[in-house]
Design a protein around this motif. Sequence first.
Motif, PDB file in Angstrom:
ATOM      1  N   ALA A   1       0.709  27.333  23.021  1.00 23.58           N
ATOM      2  CA  ALA A   1      -0.473  27.421  23.878  1.00 23.58           C
ATOM      3  C   ALA A   1      -1.392  26.219  23.702  1.00 23.58           C
ATOM      4  N   ARG A   2      -1.597  25.803  22.464  1.00 24.34           N
ATOM      5  CA  ARG A   2      -2.495  24.660  22.222  1.00 24.34           C
ATOM      6  C   ARG A   2      -1.971  23.401  22.888  1.00 24.34           C
ATOM      7  N   ASP A   3      -0.659  23.188  22.786  1.00 25.87           N
ATOM      8  CA  ASP A   3      -0.078  21.963  23.332  1.00 25.87           C
ATOM      9  C   ASP A   3       0.119  22.034  24.843  1.00 25.87           C
ATOM     10  N   GLY A   4       0.189  23.263  25.393  1.00 29.16           N
ATOM     11  CA  GLY A   4       0.479  23.382  26.820  1.00 29.16           C
ATOM     12  C   GLY A   4      -0.730  23.572  27.705  1.00 29.16           C
TER      13      GLY A   4
ATOM     14  N   THR B   1      -4.757  22.998  29.100  1.00 25.59           N
ATOM     15  CA  THR B   1      -5.824  22.005  29.223  1.00 25.59           C
ATOM     16  C   THR B   1      -7.198  22.658  29.089  1.00 25.59           C
ATOM     17  N   ASP B   2      -7.231  23.984  28.905  1.00 25.93           N
ATOM     18  CA  ASP B   2      -8.487  24.709  28.743  1.00 25.93           C
ATOM     19  C   ASP B   2      -8.949  24.570  27.291  1.00 25.93           C
ATOM     20  N   GLU B   3     -10.109  23.949  27.112  1.00 23.37           N
ATOM     21  CA  GLU B   3     -10.564  23.647  25.754  1.00 23.37           C
ATOM     22  C   GLU B   3     -10.876  24.908  24.955  1.00 23.37           C
ATOM     23  N   ASP B   4     -11.412  25.926  25.590  1.00 25.51           N
ATOM     24  CA  ASP B   4     -11.703  27.169  24.871  1.00 25.51           C
ATOM     25  C   ASP B   4     -10.422  27.827  24.366  1.00 25.51           C
ATOM     26  N   LEU B   5      -9.401  27.872  25.213  1.00 23.12           N
ATOM     27  CA  LEU B   5      -8.143  28.480  24.789  1.00 23.12           C
ATOM     28  C   LEU B   5      -7.459  27.627  23.726  1.00 23.12           C
ATOM     29  N   ARG B   6      -7.509  26.309  23.884  1.00 23.16           N
ATOM     30  CA  ARG B   6      -6.887  25.427  22.902  1.00 23.16           C
ATOM     31  C   ARG B   6      -7.573  25.563  21.541  1.00 23.16           C
ATOM     32  N   ARG B   7      -8.902  25.693  21.566  1.00 19.65           N
ATOM     33  CA  ARG B   7      -9.661  25.866  20.327  1.00 19.65           C
ATOM     34  C   ARG B   7      -9.316  27.209  19.667  1.00 19.65           C
ATOM     35  N   PHE B   8      -9.187  28.242  20.482  1.00 21.12           N
ATOM     36  CA  PHE B   8      -8.819  29.556  19.962  1.00 21.12           C
ATOM     37  C   PHE B   8      -7.419  29.532  19.349  1.00 21.12           C
ATOM     38  N   ALA B   9      -6.483  28.888  20.032  1.00 22.30           N
ATOM     39  CA  ALA B   9      -5.117  28.779  19.506  1.00 22.30           C
ATOM     40  C   ALA B   9      -5.121  28.025  18.180  1.00 22.30           C
TER      41      ALA B   9
ATOM     42  N   ARG C   1       7.648  29.340  26.420  1.00 24.87           N
ATOM     43  CA  ARG C   1       7.865  27.889  26.313  1.00 24.87           C
ATOM     44  C   ARG C   1       8.104  27.259  27.681  1.00 24.87           C
ATOM     45  N   GLU C   2       8.750  27.990  28.556  1.00 25.97           N
ATOM     46  CA  GLU C   2       9.109  27.429  29.863  1.00 25.97           C
ATOM     47  C   GLU C   2       7.978  27.544  30.872  1.00 25.97           C
ATOM     48  N   ALA C   3       6.983  28.390  30.623  1.00 22.93           N
ATOM     49  CA  ALA C   3       5.864  28.558  31.548  1.00 22.93           C
ATOM     50  C   ALA C   3       4.929  27.358  31.462  1.00 22.93           C
ATOM     51  N   ALA C   4       4.047  27.246  32.438  1.00 28.46           N
ATOM     52  CA  ALA C   4       3.111  26.120  32.450  1.00 28.46           C
ATOM     53  C   ALA C   4       1.799  26.565  33.076  1.00 28.46           C
ATOM     54  N   GLY C   5       0.737  25.830  32.757  1.00 32.85           N
ATOM     55  CA  GLY C   5      -0.558  26.063  33.364  1.00 32.85           C
ATOM     56  C   GLY C   5      -1.107  27.453  33.124  1.00 32.85           C
TER      57      GLY C   5
ATOM     58  N   ASP D   1      -0.094  30.290  34.212  1.00 30.94           N
ATOM     59  CA  ASP D   1       0.925  31.296  33.904  1.00 30.94           C
ATOM     60  C   ASP D   1       1.215  31.331  32.403  1.00 30.94           C
ATOM     61  N   GLN D   2       1.282  30.181  31.775  1.00 31.13           N
ATOM     62  CA  GLN D   2       1.521  30.142  30.331  1.00 31.13           C
ATOM     63  C   GLN D   2       0.334  30.698  29.565  1.00 31.13           C
ATOM     64  N   GLU D   3      -0.863  30.363  29.997  1.00 30.52           N
ATOM     65  CA  GLU D   3      -2.065  30.876  29.328  1.00 30.52           C
ATOM     66  C   GLU D   3      -2.108  32.405  29.373  1.00 30.52           C
ATOM     67  N   ILE D   4      -1.809  32.964  30.537  1.00 34.20           N
ATOM     68  CA  ILE D   4      -1.826  34.420  30.679  1.00 34.20           C
ATOM     69  C   ILE D   4      -0.777  35.056  29.785  1.00 34.20           C
ATOM     70  N   LEU D   5       0.442  34.518  29.814  1.00 36.50           N
ATOM     71  CA  LEU D   5       1.507  35.108  29.004  1.00 36.50           C
ATOM     72  C   LEU D   5       1.188  34.980  27.514  1.00 36.50           C
ATOM     73  N   PHE D   6       0.641  33.843  27.109  1.00 33.32           N
ATOM     74  CA  PHE D   6       0.253  33.671  25.707  1.00 33.32           C
ATOM     75  C   PHE D   6      -0.753  34.733  25.293  1.00 33.32           C
ATOM     76  N   LEU D   7      -1.788  34.920  26.087  1.00 33.87           N
ATOM     77  CA  LEU D   7      -2.819  35.904  25.752  1.00 33.87           C
ATOM     78  C   LEU D   7      -2.251  37.314  25.723  1.00 33.87           C
ATOM     79  N   GLN D   8      -1.389  37.635  26.665  1.00 31.01           N
ATOM     80  CA  GLN D   8      -0.781  38.966  26.690  1.00 31.01           C
ATOM     81  C   GLN D   8       0.083  39.210  25.457  1.00 31.01           C
TER      82      GLN D   8
END
Length: 216
Positions: free
Chosen positions: A67-70, A72-80, A144-148, A150-157
């Motif tokens: 999630a951190r590497d994929g 671009t949302d700074e809040d999510l990247r910081r949380f990860a 790993r294959e998701a992006a943007g 969609d990846q953020e949502i799946l990571f959080l879920q």
Amino acid sequence: MEPLVDDAPKPRRRTAVAALAGILVLAVAFLLVMGRNTDPTDASAEAGFARDMATHHAQAVDMAFIARDGSTDEDLRRFAYDIIVTQTAQRGIFMGWLQQWDLEQSSERPPMAWMAGGHGHAGPAAASAKMPGMATPEELKKLREAAGKDQEILFLQLMIRHHVGGVEMAEALLRQSDRPEVATLARHIVQGQTGEITLMTDMLRKRGAQPLPPTR
């Protein structure tokens, strides 16, 4: 021959008996205390918790790196990043405990045996993940294959479900052990990850999504 007579005054004998009884009581108390202070055994809840939570944390760290590497949302990247730092540090504590207790970092005992009374973790999740909240290989591949977004949502879920499982494991430890250092960290996990579940649920809501349904 005159019979042998105990010339010791009775009060003195009673005092000696009382003193001996006191010594025995202290000896028993000392042994009980020492028994509680002995290191956990290989089959103990403490050892099982340390091993299984280390494995649990390792997957959380892997997902957080994705999630951190994929994102671009700074809040999510910081949380990860916070998950990476916190759970890597806690994993080191678990491994340090096992070394301190002179126990192997892996065991032939089945995962979660300590949590379910020696019979492994019960429920549908056991067939795929072996411990509560763990993502399956298929889910990790999809992440790993998701992006943007969609990846953020799946990571959080996936991470919400993962945290729910981690809290369940920590609460199970607290029901079985009052060893100070282990119980303290377990309580910290319950408090910290419960708060993070609330935060991630809010992040999902802002992305128009909801947590995954319970696995069992």
